[in-house]
Design a protein around this motif. Structure first.
Motif, PDB file in Angstrom:
ATOM      1  N   THR A 111       1.187   4.619   6.257  1.00 30.76           N
ATOM      2  CA  THR A 111       0.167   3.831   5.570  1.00 30.76           C
ATOM      3  C   THR A 111       0.252   2.404   6.122  1.00 30.76           C
ATOM      4  OG1 THR A 111      -0.682   3.203   3.403  1.00 30.76           O
ATOM      5  CG2 THR A 111       1.713   3.252   3.650  1.00 30.76           C
ATOM      6  N   ASN A 168      -7.256   4.276  11.384  1.00 32.59           N
ATOM      7  CA  ASN A 168      -7.181   5.190  10.249  1.00 32.59           C
ATOM      8  C   ASN A 168      -7.281   6.608  10.792  1.00 32.59           C
ATOM      9  OD1 ASN A 168      -7.409   6.726   7.956  1.00 32.59           O
ATOM     10  ND2 ASN A 168      -8.927   5.425   6.968  1.00 32.59           N
ATOM     11  N   GLU A 205       0.825  -1.207   0.000  1.00 31.52           N
ATOM     12  CA  GLU A 205       0.000   0.000   0.000  1.00 31.52           C
ATOM     13  C   GLU A 205       0.860   1.259   0.000  1.00 31.52           C
ATOM     14  OE1 GLU A 205      -3.195   2.189   2.968  1.00 31.52           O
ATOM     15  OE2 GLU A 205      -3.029   0.006   2.999  1.00 31.52           O
ATOM     16  N   ARG A 206       2.040   1.160   0.582  1.00 36.16           N
ATOM     17  CA  ARG A 206       2.908   2.343   0.634  1.00 36.16           C
ATOM     18  C   ARG A 206       3.397   2.745  -0.762  1.00 36.16           C
ATOM     19  NH1 ARG A 206       7.764  -0.311   4.204  1.00 36.16           N
ATOM     20  NH2 ARG A 206       5.991  -1.242   5.283  1.00 36.16           N
ATOM     21  N   TYR A 244       0.517   4.714  -2.188  1.00 34.97           N
ATOM     22  CA  TYR A 244       0.414   5.998  -1.482  1.00 34.97           C
ATOM     23  C   TYR A 244       1.498   6.968  -1.946  1.00 34.97           C
ATOM     24  CZ  TYR A 244      -0.531   9.148   2.446  1.00 34.97           C
ATOM     25  OH  TYR A 244      -0.863  10.233   3.221  1.00 34.97           O
TER      26      TYR A 244
END
Length: 328
Positions: A275, A281, A167-168, A171
């Motif tokens: 992230t 969150n 996910e990084r 991002y």
């Protein structure tokens, strides 16, 4: 001053433990081998502390880390307990060791505990490094700590396969396309324990290009296998290219505190961009809701607990080495 005092206390404890073990060996010549092994072990410990990236130091460090993890600690207790079983009987403290190992495994593999531990780690990181400030401030570079975000390309696999921490990468691409920095520095060294001699940063670049980041805007840092190595190499890249040491740092939420303090310690003004959140969150008003199944142990929960514990161990190690900026 706090670092020096902690080092002194740590050394005193190590000396006391060593002297106690040395005296327990006695003066019998048969115990000479145990004393020599003890001296050799101390040398290996020192090497692992000051040179964890060397082949020997890395091996010792991994063994020590295993012993302090929930699964490794429980296995050691159980193995020691089996040595106390003889003639059909169990001598003390074997029952206590077995019960302790079971309790450790049950608690650390329960999702309710794992989520709580991860939430504490992530919330603490958010509070310390002021994640809420991310990410409107511009910088000279976006630094992506990408170690472990992809899997190696093997003959039967033609595409780059992502891991759960990828996910990084997405991002970092989003932050670049927002125009927050002209460059993305991808820090990821050679793959650990792989027979394929590849540098992970090259595979991450392929993914970033597919996500719309121009190839010319991607700078590879192919040597950083640890957060500290990445920080050192990144600072050199910034200096060589005449860029200001002002960066946006992208990594997992659990790791962001240690990473931000490490980069800041080397004189870089760091805006954290966490992230890979496990439970929290910070950009939404949300909370985790437990169900009955969260109280039943499973492997995924044990993995998450271990990840959190590894980060705390790494944070303490970085503190002892003096690699963290003031504020820890």
């Amino acid at each position: 001053m706090l670092i020096i005092l902690t080092r002194i206390v740590f050394c005193i404890l190590l000396i006391c433990i060593t002297l106690s073990l040395w005296k327990s060996c006695g003066d019998d010549k048969r115990n000479l081998i145990y004393k020599l092994l003890m001296v050799f072990s101390i040398i290996l410990l020192i090497l692992a502390f000051y040179a964890p990236d060397s082949p020997v130091g890395a091996a010792v460090f991994r063994f020590l880390a295993f012993a302090f993890k929930p699964l490794g600690f429980s296995i050691i207790l159980l193995v020691y307990a089996t040595t106390l079983i003889s003639g059909g009987g169990i001598k003390g403290p074997a029952p206590t060791l077995i019960i302790t190992a079971l309790i450790v495994l049950i608690i650390t593999s329960a999702p309710v505990f794992a989520v709580w531990a991860a939430q504490e780690a992530e919330e603490d990181a958010i509070e310390v490094v002021s994640v809420s400030a991310c990410c409107d401030e511009k910088a000279d570079a976006i630094v992506l700590l990408g170690q472990g975000t992809t899997q190696p390309i093997i003959p039967d696999r033609i595409q780059v396969q992502l891991t759960k921490t990828a996910e990084r990468i997405i991002y970092a691409a989003e932050l670049y396309k927002k125009g927050l920095a002209p460059y993305v520095i991808v820090s990821a060294g050679p793959r650990i324990g792989s027979d394929i001699n590849t540098v992970e940063a090259q595979d991450i670049r392929r993914v970033l290009v597919l996500l719309g980041v121009p190839r010319g805007a991607i700078i590879l840092e192919p040597n950083g296998s640890t957060v500290h190595e990445s920080a050192v190499e990144t600072r050199e890249i910034l200096d060589e290219r005449g860029l200001e040491p002002v960066i946006i740092l992208v990594t997992s939420a659990i790791q962001i505190r240690r990473a931000s303090l490490t980069f800041t310690d080397l004189g870089m003004r760091t805006t954290p961009a966490p992230t890979d959140f496990n439970t929290v969150n910070p950009y939404e008003d949300s909370s985790y809701r437990f169900v009955l199944a969260d109280f039943l142990p499973n492997a995924e929960a044990l993995l998450l607990t271990t990840e959190v514990w590894e980060e705390y161990l790494a944070l303490f190690y970085y503190f002892l080495r003096g690699w963290l900026a003031p504020g820890f």
